[in-house]
Motif scaffolding. Structure first.
Motif, mmCIF file in Angstrom:
data_model
loop_
_atom_site.group_PDB
_atom_site.id
_atom_site.type_symbol
_atom_site.label_atom_id
_atom_site.label_comp_id
_atom_site.label_asym_id
_atom_site.label_seq_id
_atom_site.Cartn_x
_atom_site.Cartn_y
_atom_site.Cartn_z
ATOM 1 N N TYR A 37 11.675 50.616 62.108
ATOM 2 C CA TYR A 37 12.739 51.424 61.543
ATOM 3 C C TYR A 37 12.749 52.743 62.299
ATOM 4 N N ARG A 38 13.838 53.470 62.167
ATOM 5 C CA ARG A 38 13.881 54.805 62.767
ATOM 6 C C ARG A 38 14.610 55.764 61.840
ATOM 7 N N GLN A 39 14.289 57.027 62.022
ATOM 8 C CA GLN A 39 14.868 58.050 61.148
ATOM 9 C C GLN A 39 15.104 59.319 61.936
ATOM 10 N N GLY A 42 17.209 64.373 58.314
ATOM 11 C CA GLY A 42 18.398 64.547 57.485
ATOM 12 C C GLY A 42 19.141 63.263 57.197
ATOM 13 N N ASN A 43 18.755 62.194 57.873
ATOM 14 C CA ASN A 43 19.399 60.889 57.674
ATOM 15 C C ASN A 43 18.438 59.923 57.004
ATOM 16 N N GLU A 44 18.994 58.826 56.503
ATOM 17 C CA GLU A 44 18.149 57.799 55.926
ATOM 18 C C GLU A 44 17.458 56.993 57.027
ATOM 19 N N ARG A 45 16.336 56.421 56.663
ATOM 20 C CA ARG A 45 15.629 55.538 57.581
ATOM 21 C C ARG A 45 16.445 54.245 57.742
ATOM 22 N N GLU A 46 16.606 53.798 58.982
ATOM 23 C CA GLU A 46 17.416 52.615 59.232
ATOM 24 C C GLU A 46 16.622 51.542 59.960
ATOM 25 N N LEU A 47 16.977 50.301 59.675
ATOM 26 C CA LEU A 47 16.329 49.180 60.328
ATOM 27 C C LEU A 47 16.752 49.105 61.789
ATOM 28 N N ASP A 89 19.339 57.123 70.646
ATOM 29 C CA ASP A 89 18.147 56.409 70.181
ATOM 30 C C ASP A 89 17.031 57.382 69.786
ATOM 31 N N THR A 90 17.236 58.658 70.038
ATOM 32 C CA THR A 90 16.233 59.659 69.684
ATOM 33 C C THR A 90 15.997 59.662 68.182
ATOM 34 N N ALA A 91 14.744 59.509 67.776
ATOM 35 C CA ALA A 91 14.384 59.430 66.359
ATOM 36 C C ALA A 91 12.875 59.298 66.242
ATOM 37 N N VAL A 92 12.401 59.372 65.020
ATOM 38 C CA VAL A 92 11.027 58.976 64.729
ATOM 39 C C VAL A 92 11.059 57.492 64.369
ATOM 40 N N SER A 104 -4.009 43.722 46.307
ATOM 41 C CA SER A 104 -2.722 44.367 46.008
ATOM 42 C C SER A 104 -1.549 43.394 45.970
ATOM 43 N N GLY A 105 -1.800 42.124 46.251
ATOM 44 C CA GLY A 105 -0.693 41.186 46.337
ATOM 45 C C GLY A 105 0.159 41.492 47.553
ATOM 46 N N VAL A 106 1.468 41.245 47.452
ATOM 47 C CA VAL A 106 2.385 41.498 48.564
ATOM 48 C C VAL A 106 2.920 42.924 48.450
ATOM 49 N N ALA A 107 2.808 43.675 49.531
ATOM 50 C CA ALA A 107 3.276 45.066 49.532
ATOM 51 C C ALA A 107 3.796 45.435 50.909
ATOM 52 N N SER A 108 4.587 46.475 50.947
ATOM 53 C CA SER A 108 5.159 46.974 52.200
ATOM 54 C C SER A 108 4.331 48.157 52.677
ATOM 55 N N TYR A 109 3.936 48.115 53.933
ATOM 56 C CA TYR A 109 3.116 49.168 54.524
ATOM 57 C C TYR A 109 3.878 49.817 55.671
ATOM 58 N N TRP A 110 3.606 51.112 55.865
ATOM 59 C CA TRP A 110 4.291 51.883 56.902
ATOM 60 C C TRP A 110 3.286 52.563 57.833
ATOM 61 N N GLY A 111 3.673 52.643 59.098
ATOM 62 C CA GLY A 111 2.906 53.440 60.039
ATOM 63 C C GLY A 111 3.228 54.908 59.868
ATOM 64 N N GLN A 112 2.563 55.746 60.652
ATOM 65 C CA GLN A 112 2.714 57.195 60.518
ATOM 66 C C GLN A 112 3.956 57.716 61.240
ATOM 67 N N GLY A 113 4.543 56.894 62.077
ATOM 68 C CA GLY A 113 5.727 57.313 62.826
ATOM 69 C C GLY A 113 5.366 57.819 64.211
ATOM 70 N N THR A 114 6.246 57.531 65.157
ATOM 71 C CA THR A 114 6.059 58.013 66.526
ATOM 72 C C THR A 114 7.404 58.510 67.046
#
Length: 120
Positions: A37-39, A42-47, A89-92, A104-114
């Motif tokens: 994903y990227r963000q 000020g904008n929402e995170r997008e796939l 394309d500039t974004a985190v 924890s069962g099934v869960a969504s995990y996120w990286g720290q961003g680059t």
């Protein structure tokens, strides 16, 4: 505890390429879908792109034909090859993985961003 660690961001000129990597670490987990994903501030995170456990892929229209997502299940890793980069394309960029663990069962995990910055 499962962690996603990303690498590969940076500054590149328009038309250039970058390859992002993301690896999951921890114990006793099973990865299902993975994605990027990227963000922009000020904008929402997008796939950007997704890849299923069976290697089916899905891309945002804005990157289709320029970006390629892949995964290496033996390394618990997902990659994003970005070619013909544009200033827009500039974004985190964030790595995401849907992971099953016994605790924890099934869960969504996120990286720290680059950060990816494309100069014109």
């Amino acid at each position: 505890q499962v962690q996603l660690v990303e690498s590969g961001g940076g500054l590149v000129q328009a038309g250039g390429s970058l390859r992002l990597s993301c690896a999951a670490s921890g114990s006793r987990f099973s990865i299902r879908n993975m994605g990027w994903y990227r963000q922009v501030s000020g904008n929402e995170r997008e796939l950007v792109a997704q890849i299923t456990i069976s290697d089916s892929t899905n891309y945002a229209d804005s990157v289709s034909g320029r970006f390629t997502i892949s995964r290496d299940n033996a390394k618990n890793a997902v990659y994003l090859q970005m070619n013909s980069l544009k200033p827009e394309d500039t974004a985190v960029y964030y790595c995401n993985a849907v992971i099953y663990t016994g605790y924890s069962g099934v869960a969504s995990y996120w990286g720290q961003g680059t950060q990816v910055t494309v100069s014109s």
